[in-house]
Design an enzyme around this catalytic site. Structure first.
Site, PDB file in Angstrom:
ATOM      1  N   GLY A  74      36.682  42.137  41.580  1.00  0.00           N
ATOM      2  CA  GLY A  74      37.675  42.092  42.445  1.00  0.00           C
ATOM      3  C   GLY A  74      37.975  43.085  43.517  1.00  0.00           C
ATOM      4  O   GLY A  74      38.526  43.129  44.653  1.00  0.00           O
ATOM      5  N   ASN A 154      50.086  41.632  38.864  1.00  0.00           N
ATOM      6  CA  ASN A 154      49.315  42.019  37.607  1.00  0.00           C
ATOM      7  C   ASN A 154      50.202  42.426  36.458  1.00  0.00           C
ATOM      8  O   ASN A 154      49.973  42.383  35.420  1.00  0.00           O
ATOM      9  CB  ASN A 154      48.095  42.822  38.051  1.00  0.00           C
ATOM     10  CG  ASN A 154      48.409  44.062  38.881  1.00  0.00           C
ATOM     11  OD1 ASN A 154      48.760  43.969  39.853  1.00  0.00           O
ATOM     12  ND2 ASN A 154      48.426  45.246  38.476  1.00  0.00           N
ATOM     13  N   THR A 240      20.916  42.377  45.618  1.00  0.00           N
ATOM     14  CA  THR A 240      20.327  41.327  44.551  1.00  0.00           C
ATOM     15  C   THR A 240      21.574  40.863  43.833  1.00  0.00           C
ATOM     16  O   THR A 240      22.314  41.642  43.277  1.00  0.00           O
ATOM     17  CB  THR A 240      19.211  41.786  43.947  1.00  0.00           C
ATOM     18  OG1 THR A 240      18.179  42.178  44.676  1.00  0.00           O
ATOM     19  CG2 THR A 240      18.568  40.563  42.929  1.00  0.00           C
ATOM     20  N   CYS A 330      50.185  57.407  33.057  1.00  0.00           N
ATOM     21  CA  CYS A 330      50.156  58.909  32.794  1.00  0.00           C
ATOM     22  C   CYS A 330      49.113  59.688  33.782  1.00  0.00           C
ATOM     23  O   CYS A 330      47.928  59.183  33.354  1.00  0.00           O
ATOM     24  CB  CYS A 330      49.929  59.080  31.390  1.00  0.00           C
ATOM     25  SG  CYS A 330      50.443  60.750  31.036  1.00  0.00           S
TER      26      CYS A 330
END
Ligand code: PLP
Length: 397
Positions: A74, A154, A240, A330
């Site tokens: 992504g 997300n 590839t 963190c």
């Protein structure tokens, strides 16, 4: 393998579906190791697997096979969309994103900003939603190279009204990209009547493997590749192809397409998520949901446990075999509250008390029951409840 493990971090990554493993096997352990670009029949077998997967992904998105470009993840898809827009319109120096993008869009934009580009970050309201009027007012037909809006956040799962946003941006004659890494596979994402120019998705978020992603590139837009070389993927992404990963991704999208069509997939996710959330809220108390309760992914629950340090909670849950994510990160010894929750106007204290739970098609009711018990026990350990007003404080142990 840990039998006790309860995996409630499916927005981080998902379990590879056993059927996906089987679909990949001939290209990994079997005989089909040919290079898909080779001209002989052995190579063409690999090429055929790529084209079948391209068709499967296109079908899930209601797009054309020629619009599907395979990438490595992504993050690469997001970078490619941004870079391509800037290369196609070198005279334009402005980008529009939201204040709640994943770092795979936020960070490249921040670097561009340091190089002199102008980046507008659309604000989020307390529920994590953008304002379409703000979008309309900031897009500049002469100067904006790209608008890139996350489809589903997300951290909170909150959804952006992508169809409406894409229409607004198209009317301004500007390219529109959406990072749909979290949305695809959890909701129907159809590009049939949607003015999206480019869209990113990632294999490991939808029960395929890590190391494979897709950039959808609308066939009518201008596009400039980032990776140059052998001209694979129709010259849009040289290198590839990861044939096994792509065959697995194709199979995963096929599985999800049938599950989404029957609607039982979304129902399974939301039933378990809602059961988890409502039981935790009723049994634990002083729990707030971060983000809009309806306009969000069916699998995501981002909860603030008031007065509790999320880091401590995560340690106790980890000891109980529960995997979930903090609302803060963190880095170099400092706990930084989540950029997304902060952009929603939530306090640092609230972000530091927030945890994300995310279910998948493999999550069971028994796991949800055990997870609720574990959360309740952990919170009892971490909180001293003051009987007078129900307020609570952290016990520093
Ligand atoms: N975009 C979003 C919304 C994500 O949640 C993630 C991963 O967490 C990414 C992009 C990056 O995807 P990948 O891990 O495939 O690079």
């Amino acid at each position: 393998m840990n039998d006790e493990l309860i995996y409630l971090d499916n927005n981080a990554t998902t379990r590879v579906h056993p059927e996906v493993c089987a679909a990949m096997e001939p290209f990994l352990a079997g005989d089909l190791y040919g290079n898909p670009s080779a001209g002989y029949r052995f190579g063409k077998q690999a090429k055929q697997a790529l084209e079948q997967a391209r068709q499967q992904v296109a079908s899930l998105l209601e797009a054309q096979a020629e619009e599907i470009v395979f990438t490595s993840c992504g993050t690469e898809s997001n970078h490619t969309a941004i870079e391509s827009a800037l290369r196609c319109f070198p005279e334009r120096r402005h980008l529009v994103i939201t204040a709640g993008e994943h770092s795979a869009v936020e960070n490249p934009c921040a670097v561009l900003e340091s190089r002199g580009y102008r980046v507008t970050r659309l604000g989020l309201d307390e529920q994590g939603l953008i304002d379409l009027e703000e979008l309309e007012s900031v897009v500049d037909s002469d100067d904006t190279a790209l608008v890139s809006l996350i489809w589903a956040n997300n951290e909170t799962g909150v959804l952006t009204p992508i169809e409406e946003a894409a229409r607004i941006v198209k009317e301004k004659g500007v390219l529109f990209h959406s990072d749909a890494v979290q949305a695809v596979g959890k909701l129907p994402v159809s590009l049939a009547d949607c003015a999206v120019s480019m869209l990113s998705l990632s294999g490991h978020k939808l029960h395929a493997t890590k190391g494979v992603g897709v950039l959808y590139v609308n066939r009518h837009i201008r596009f400039e590749p980032c990776l140059l070389g052998g001209g694979q993927e129709g010259g849009r992404r040289s290198g590839t192809e990861n044939v096994a990963g792509i065959a697995g991704l194709g199979h995963a999208t096929g599985l999800l397409q049938s599950a989404l069509a029957k609607e039982n997939h979304q129902q399974h996710l939301s039933r378990l998520r809602d059961c988890f959330e409502q039981t935790v809220i009723s049994r634990v108390g002083n729990v707030l949901v971060n983000g809009h309760c309806e306009k969000r992914l069916p699998n995501t629950s981002n909860l603030c446990f008031e007065g509790v340090d999320a880091e401590g909670l995560l340690i106790l849950l980890d000891n109980a075999g529960i995997c979930c994510s903090p609302g803060s990160a963190c880095s170099t010894g400092l706990v930084k509250p989540s950029r997304v929750l902060t952009a929603m106007g939530l306090s640092s204290a609230r972000a530091r008390s927030s945890v994300r739970f995310s279910v998948s098609m493999f999550t069971t009711e028994a796991e949800i029951d055990r997870a609720v018990d574990a959360v309740e026990q952990a919170i009892l350990k971490l909180r001293v409840v003051l009987p007078s007003n129900g307020a609570s404080v952290v016990r520093n142990t």
